[in-house]
Enzyme design. Structure first.
Site, short mmCIF file in Angstrom:
data_model
loop_
_atom_site.label_atom_id
_atom_site.label_comp_id
_atom_site.label_asym_id
_atom_site.label_seq_id
_atom_site.Cartn_x
_atom_site.Cartn_y
_atom_site.Cartn_z
N GLU A 138 0.81 -1.22 0.00
CA GLU A 138 0.00 0.00 0.00
C GLU A 138 0.85 1.27 0.00
O GLU A 138 0.42 2.32 -0.47
CB GLU A 138 -0.96 0.02 1.19
N PHE B 123 -10.98 -7.48 14.00
CA PHE B 123 -9.94 -7.92 13.07
C PHE B 123 -9.65 -6.81 12.04
O PHE B 123 -10.56 -6.27 11.44
CB PHE B 123 -10.38 -9.20 12.36
N LYS C 54 -17.19 -0.73 6.52
CA LYS C 54 -17.61 -1.68 5.50
C LYS C 54 -19.13 -1.73 5.31
O LYS C 54 -19.62 -1.80 4.18
CB LYS C 54 -17.09 -3.07 5.86
#
Lengths: 163, 581
Positions: free
Chosen positions: B51, B113, B163
């Site tokens: 990244e 997570f 998300k």
């Protein structure tokens, strides 16, 4: 020199951390900090006191103004202003001292807001200097707890910090 | 109105914003977004191998084009890996929008997570950041992010996207705003006319003037105006590491770079000037040397879009806050009107004397004389850059990593055009060069793009050779190989009696030619000076190949001039290992 810097900022999550972060990131000190919503629910008013040279304060206000969340900013110490700090102080108050504490509180125009058999909780409002003076006057007394709100301030006269 | 999911909104908004490339890496928290990109999005996505490289590639693209670079990464490690690249862009004021995935809203704060507080971690290195709370807000937030990133003093903006807000089954009305207003964000649109008048008068009265141009001239697209002003007045121009290309590097009036490794004539002219016109520069410590001794006789006019840059380090006598292009345009008009009234302006005899002095400095210790090249048979790093300049006719996009090679490139490749020199100036990020070159090559596929690097820096993001294979990125990598961390050993020579503390690699370096061949590229090693030009030409003749030129150079060479610190002034320099001013 001590400065009182007051700003209107977006009432958004993360806005406060950006202001605070700027101080640690650039090595400035915050002596007191006070923040609360205003009459406009989208805006918070944040007031802080700091100490620094004129040059440093100028740089600091420029950096604060650069933050997208800071809508408007003023250095209240540049003009006539009113500053208020609020202190709640809990002291051991028994025997002969009880009367003396009450009298000192009256002299400072404070109020005893909670009373117990052996304690007083006193509320004092004023400039930081006045609050410091009261704590000094309590030097012979057993101070159990001190809470201060940090300075809030407003300009005198017609001058306003608003949108 | 059309109903779109959060993921679809992001894909569509980026299209509506005119984004040309997305640099990214998928992962759990951004899978809805990636699926939307896959199903219906015209913007090509460049899959990097780390990244950090996504941010550098977007950054290189942004520096070369002036348009914001766009990055898409997942939460947690995806986001933290992007941090170095965001900080790099922040320090050099590069427009960038970073879309970072976040764990689902209800998990935030539970150490889920791949959860990390991206807003918190990135706070000191972004111009602004947004945490999306409602899917409906995505279009306006994206618009705001692009506006903030690319206006005023540009910089990176992070959007943190949980998300659940991008899930495909929750659709909302989509409308991408044309413009966006923010009550607390209003960068200056023009400079203060009174200040510009005062500044012009001071500038025209100067006897020993110098124009000190920084990266802001490039960011503000003001090279044309700056060049016009300098030529109109016949004033000398020096440029910062970030400002190279702001004024033609081969022009007589150009004194080259200033600062720690600046040209002798540039530093001397700065120190002895009586009026400095600073344009889009920030008096960085790599420029000023000891601030208390900085240019004692000079009045300072400082033009910058960011008021906080003015009088931060060196007090400006005349500050002008505004976009450099419009301020310089106004200044040009002022100059014309003042000269109409008094045609003797500026002071030509004084200026002639000043130029005479500058030419003396230039003749005495200027670069390009070859005199500082060593006695050994080995190739000198400066010769490699000069060979690169010759092979590309001075018209390539040059990216660099960080260290000695960066300084040699800055000194020996005079850039005549803006946005051709792409390097990490403020943060000094090793590993920047290769991914940045990928971004530049995507923007200008028909141009020569070369990455000047060293064997230390290149290994910090060497995995991107694979990305170059995937996207046929035909960049040229010029590896100035001295088999040690050159700038570190230079300091160790100068300040630590040559104790090379952990700055050498023993015999652990890879065979770079074999390594790049393994990725499907071409590698050429050069050890003799006689072969250098031929190899360089061969590399650039292979138009559709990535060529890695591994040039073995003299490992003992230092970068000069070099400011003498601490307590030195602009004029105090080492000129070679044993000569100083």
């Amino acid at each position: 020199m001590r400065r009182i810097i007051s700003m209107l900022m977006e009432n958004e999550p993360g806005a406060l951390s950006r202001v605070i972060g700027l101080f640690s990131q650039r090595g400035y000190n915050i002596e007191t900090l006070n923040v609360a919503p205003t009459d406009d629910p989208t805006l918070s008013r944040l007031t802080l006191t700091t100490v620094g040279s004129d040059l440093r304060i100028e740089q600091l206000t420029k950096q604060l103004n650069k933050l997208v969340d800071v809508v408007k900013l003023a250095d209240l110490t540049e003009g006539a202003h009113i500053e208020r700090d609020m202190m709640l102080i809990k002291v051991r108050a028994s025997g002969a001292a009880r009367h003396e504490i009450k009298r000192t509180t009256d002299i400072f125009r404070g109020q005893i807001v909670d009373v117990g058999p052996n304690i007083y909780t006193i509320q004092i409002i004023g400039t930081s200097e006045k609050l410091d003076a009261f704590v000094a006057a309590m030097s012979d007394v057993d101070i159990l707890e001190v809470v201060r709100s940090g300075v809030a301030g407003i300009s005198r006269g017609e001058k306003v910090l608003s949108l | 109105m059309e109903l779109l999911s959060g993921g679809e909104m992001i894909a569509r908004a980026l299209e509506d914003e005119g984004v040309e490339y997305i640099f990214g890496y998928p992962g759990g928290a951004v899978l809805h977004i990636y699926d939307a990109l896959f199903k219906d999005c015209k913007i090509p996505h460049i899959l990097v191998r780390h990244e950090q490289a996504a941010t550098h590639a977007a950054d290189g693209y942004a520096r070369a084009t002036g348009k914001p670079g766009v990055v898409l990464v997942t939460s947690g490690p995806g986001a933290t890996n992007a941090i170095t690249g965001i900080a790099t862009a922040y320090m050099d004021s590069i427009p960038m929008v970073v879309l970072a995935g976040q764990v689902q809203s209800h998990l935030i704060g539970e150490d889920a997570f791949q959860e990390t507080d991206m807003i918190g971690i990135s706070r000191p290195i972004v111009k602004h950041s947004f945490m999306v709370k409602r899917t409906e807000d995505l279009p306006i937030m994206i618009k705001k992010a692009f506006r903030i990133a690319s206006s005023g003093r540009p910089g990176p903006v992070v959007i943190d996207i949980p998300k659940d807000l991008t899930r495909p089954d929750a659709k909302y009305e989509y409308h991408y705003p044309e413009t966006v207003k923010m009550r607390s964000y209003a960068p200056a649109q023009r400079g203060h006319t009174g200040q510009i008048k005062k500044a012009t008068k001071l500038l025209l009265a100067a006897k020993r003037p110098i124009i000190y141009a920084g990266g802001g001239v490039l960011l503000g697209d003001a090279s044309e105006q700056l060049t016009q002003l300098a030529r109109e007045l016949n004033y000398p121009v020096t440029k910062t590491l970030m400002g190279l290309g702001a004024y033609p590097g081969t022009d007589r009036q150009c004194l080259g770079m200033l600062g720690m490794h600046g040209f002798y004539e540039a530093n001397m002219a700065m120190h002895n000037s009586d009026c400095i016109l600073a344009v889009g520069a920030r008096f960085d410590d790599r420029v000023t040397n000891t601030v208390g001794k900085f240019c004692p006789g000079a009045k300072v006019i400082h033009i910058d879009i960011d008021p906080a840059s003015i009088s931060k380090i060196v007090m400006a006598d005349i500050p002008i806050v505004g976009p450099v292009q419009s301020v310089l345009t106004e200044m040009l008009a002022q100059i014309a009107s003042l000269r109409e009234k008094d045609s003797s302006l500026p002071d030509k005899p004084a200026l002639e004397h000043w130029w005479q002095q500058i030419e003396e400095w230039r003749a005495a210790h200027g670069l390009f004389t070859g005199r500082r090249y060593g006695e050994s048979d080995m190739i000198m790093p400066q010769q490699v850059i000069q060979s690169l300049y010759r092979a590309t006719k001075g018209d390539a996009y040059i990216t660099s990593d960080v260290g000695q090679h960066q300084m040699f490139a800055a000194q020996y490749y005079p850039f005549d055009k803006p946005r051709r020199w792409i390097n990490s100036g403020g943060l000094g990020t090793m590993g920047f060069g290769l991914p940045a070159a990928m971004g530049v090559k995507l923007a200008f596929p028909d141009m020569d793009v070369a990455c000047v690097t060293g064997e230390g820096s290149i290994q910090m993001n060497i995995q991107e050779l694979s990305t170059c294979t995937q996207y046929d990125s035909a960049i040229k990598i010029i590896n100035l190989r001295n088999n040690n961390l050159g700038m570190v050993t230079q300091w160790q020579d100068m300040q630590y009696e040559g104790r090379y503390a952990m700055s050498t690699y023993e015999d652990s370096l890879p065979d770079f030619v074999k390594l790049v061949e393994a990725y499907g590229h071409v590698g050429i090693q050069v050890t003799n000076l006689a072969d250098l030009d031929g190899a360089m030409d061969e590399a650039f003749a292979m138009k559709d190949k990535l060529v890695f030129l591994d040039v073995i150079i003299d490992p003992t060479e230092h970068v000069y001039p070099m400011h003498i610190a601490p307590n030195g002034a602009m004029k105090d320099m080492w000129l070679s290992k044993n000569e100083r001013t």
